[in-house]
Structures are given as structure tokens and as C-alpha cells.
Scaffold this motif. Sequence first.
Motif, PDB file in Angstrom:
ATOM      1  N   THR A 193     -78.121  68.869  45.023  1.00 29.26           N
ATOM      2  CA  THR A 193     -77.234  68.238  46.001  1.00 29.26           C
ATOM      3  C   THR A 193     -75.783  68.644  45.788  1.00 29.26           C
ATOM      4  N   THR A 194     -75.424  68.900  44.546  1.00 27.08           N
ATOM      5  CA  THR A 194     -74.042  69.283  44.245  1.00 27.08           C
ATOM      6  C   THR A 194     -73.873  70.785  44.074  1.00 27.08           C
ATOM      7  N   GLY A 195     -74.960  71.558  44.229  1.00 31.91           N
ATOM      8  CA  GLY A 195     -74.848  73.009  44.304  1.00 31.91           C
ATOM      9  C   GLY A 195     -74.901  73.759  43.001  1.00 31.91           C
ATOM     10  N   TYR A 196     -75.432  73.148  41.939  1.00 30.99           N
ATOM     11  CA  TYR A 196     -75.444  73.810  40.625  1.00 30.99           C
ATOM     12  C   TYR A 196     -76.852  74.291  40.283  1.00 30.99           C
ATOM     13  N   SER A 197     -76.935  75.429  39.609  1.00 31.32           N
ATOM     14  CA  SER A 197     -78.233  76.055  39.376  1.00 31.32           C
ATOM     15  C   SER A 197     -78.792  75.825  37.988  1.00 31.32           C
ATOM     16  N   ASP A 198     -77.957  75.491  37.003  1.00 32.99           N
ATOM     17  CA  ASP A 198     -78.460  75.210  35.659  1.00 32.99           C
ATOM     18  C   ASP A 198     -77.563  74.182  34.985  1.00 32.99           C
TER      19      ASP A 198
ATOM     20  N   PRO B 150     -70.158  65.419  45.454  1.00 30.96           N
ATOM     21  CA  PRO B 150     -70.760  66.611  46.073  1.00 30.96           C
ATOM     22  C   PRO B 150     -69.672  67.617  46.440  1.00 30.96           C
ATOM     23  N   ASP B 151     -70.030  68.885  46.381  1.00 25.14           N
ATOM     24  CA  ASP B 151     -69.062  69.936  46.689  1.00 25.14           C
ATOM     25  C   ASP B 151     -69.492  70.651  47.971  1.00 25.14           C
ATOM     26  N   ARG B 152     -68.921  71.839  48.219  1.00 23.77           N
ATOM     27  CA  ARG B 152     -69.166  72.535  49.479  1.00 23.77           C
ATOM     28  C   ARG B 152     -70.552  73.164  49.545  1.00 23.77           C
ATOM     29  N   ARG B 153     -71.235  73.332  48.400  1.00 22.30           N
ATOM     30  CA  ARG B 153     -72.510  74.042  48.369  1.00 22.30           C
ATOM     31  C   ARG B 153     -73.635  73.114  47.960  1.00 22.30           C
ATOM     32  N   THR B 154     -74.817  73.289  48.559  1.00 11.64           N
ATOM     33  CA  THR B 154     -76.041  72.632  48.101  1.00 11.64           C
ATOM     34  C   THR B 154     -77.082  73.708  47.810  1.00 11.64           C
ATOM     35  N   ARG B 155     -78.173  73.295  47.132  1.00  8.94           N
ATOM     36  CA  ARG B 155     -79.237  74.238  46.793  1.00  8.94           C
ATOM     37  C   ARG B 155     -80.599  73.599  47.052  1.00  8.94           C
ATOM     38  N   ASP B 156     -81.589  74.446  47.167  1.00  9.22           N
ATOM     39  CA  ASP B 156     -82.964  73.973  47.174  1.00  9.22           C
ATOM     40  C   ASP B 156     -83.300  73.515  45.757  1.00  9.22           C
ATOM     41  N   HIS B 157     -83.832  72.300  45.617  1.00  6.88           N
ATOM     42  CA  HIS B 157     -84.083  71.763  44.275  1.00  6.88           C
ATOM     43  C   HIS B 157     -85.090  72.608  43.498  1.00  6.88           C
TER      44      HIS B 157
END
Length: 372
Positions: A352-357, A26-33
Motif C-alpha cells: 500500500t505504501t509502495g515498498y518492495s522489501d 501512504p506515498d505516491r506509489r503502490t505495489r501488488d502485494h
Amino acid sequence: MSNEIEIGVGKRARGVFGFDDVAIVPDRRTRDHRDVSVSWEIDAFTFDTPFIAAPMDSVVSPTSAITIGKLGGLGVLDLEGLWTRYENPEVLLAEIAELPAERATKRMQEIYSAPIIPELVTARIAEIRAAGVPVAAALSPQRTQELSDTVVAAGVDIFVIRGTTVSAEHVSKESEPLNLKKFIYELDVPVIVGGAATYTTALHLMRTGAAGVLVGFGGGAASNTRATLGIHAPMATAVADVAGARRDYMVESGGRYVQVIADGGLGSSGDIVKAIACGADAVMLGTTLARATDAPGHGYHWGAEAYHPQVPRGRRVEVGTVGTFEEIFHGPASSSEGTANLTGALRRAMATTGYSDLKEFQRAPLVTRRSM
């Protein structure tokens, strides 16, 4: 830095990794799934998920190819399977599932010795096309020249050339080998070809004009290639190597992007997530989808290696069932084993790891506890 180790005075070996050997950090950013995209594109086709059903009779029939297409995936029909050898193969599929283990291989060799009927190739492709989903079909390199005209004339959208291993430079004293570069150049549809397990092999396949390269060698649950031939490709390293070939080929070709498709060793949603983090654009699934209650294998799974007439390098395996194709693709899952809701698991891993695609997720950092 070299990662070769000495296995004896006269031999060195390269250290490699399977999916079990690596993990995503995991990195510093997360996203809404819900903000994550798992769509995948190849040529002019866009799919809601990066899941391709392997061309195996236990996974893909014309009916299941249609179901998978409507769920946002791509089902690849094996044009050397029972559906092109028999008018009504359902009875034989049921028989294979009921065979005692000690008789399974011999009886399957007998069943699959029936000739391929070109008219059935045309009919099966037409059945899938009539449902309005993309049509993908596969042949082995040995059968491609013989049947490709029939396949293309029938209206296939994506053509798959799939073998245990496929090279751009097959050498044979017995017959004229398939000229992949010439064949792909003359074909009007995108071609996916493989398996490949090394940087060099993949780079050569990309230079033939392939739209996608399958990565893997004898890694599936139904394969005994490792035990029979002593050949195996740990998948984390294989996918990363082929992704590296894609990067270098983009520079060489002036920007042409070739899809990297992991094919083997993908028993759970966690393995799928790691494959994409290692550089895959999509995954080809066999065992994972053979567990569907509406799969044609009735809870069993096998590939072409299982009924090879001279050197069987696979087996029919009981994989059980975990839910429908819809539940395996989109849930809900009823267990925590990573065998259902593959889309949901991939989305949450990326969120969880902050990636969008998917292309962003290929840059996810990996760790390993193994030392060289």
C-alpha cells in the motif's frame, strides 16, 4: 532540535513515542502485494518472515520451534525454562495454565526452582536440529558463562543473550560480570543480545560484535516492570534510536550491519508494521504467538520475570487463542484485530505504501498527532 519538556522546576524529560503515537503515511506509489518480499537475513541464515518467537515457555517448546521454523520464522528456546529442568514438562505447563490467579506466582516460583540439567540442554537442541530447521536458544546474561559451552557443543546456530536490559558495561561487586566483547569474539555462532532501549546502550552492544540487538524494556503484556521498577521504554522511539545507532555504527565500523530486532509492545500486526517502519529488521513476538492453539502455554502467557525468586516483575496472563501457528503466520485470519495472518498484513502494508522489501520499508514516512 531538542524535544525536552519541563516537567517541573528542577527536572526536564525527553518526549518519546510508542507505536500508538505514530502512523505510516501512504506515498505516491503502490505495489501488488505479491511482489513484496518480507524475507529477513542474519549472518548466513535467511528466513521467509521477520518473525522470531520469544524464548518463553508459553511460546516455544522444541515442537513449536520446529513448527515455527517450517513456517519461515525462528523459534528461540529458553534454556532456563521448563524444558531444561524437567524431562516431561507438559504436565507442569498444563498445571500453570490452570492455576488460580492468586496462587500463580508462588507456584511458578516453586516449579522454576528446579535445577537446569545440562543433558536436557543438549537433548532439546538435538531434537530441534534433527528436524532440519535453524536452531536458536537463549540464556540470560547471568547463566551465559555457565552453560554456553554446552549450548555451542550441542549445535546451536544462533545464540541469544536476553535479559530485561543488557549492557556492555555491567558493574558488580559480587561477581565477575560477563565480558560480552570477549565472549562474542570467541564464539563461533552469531549472537543476538538485548534488551537495549537507548542509542548509547545499543551502540555499545554493537561494538561487542553482536549480530543483532534486541530493542525493548518491560513492554510485553506479561511484564510488570513498569509498575514494579518504574522503568519503561516507549517502543517507537526506542526502535528509532537503536536504528540510528546502527547507522552510525556502520560508518564507524566500515560497513558492518547489525540487525535491529524490536522486542516488546507488539500486540498486533499493525504494531509489527510500525516497528519495521521505525527501523527494525525483525520482530520478537511473545503474546502474539502465545495465542496459537498449538502453543505450549494453553492460552496463557508468561515470561521469566513472572517467577523471579525475589522480585517478580511479571505475571501469567490469559491471552486466549486465535488460531494455529500457521494461521497466525500466514492466515487465513478470521477477525480484523491484527492477531492472525501477520505475513499478509505486513505484505499489504508495504504494498500500500509502495515498498518492495523490509530495508526499503524502513524509510517509510511517519506522522504523529502528538505535539511536544
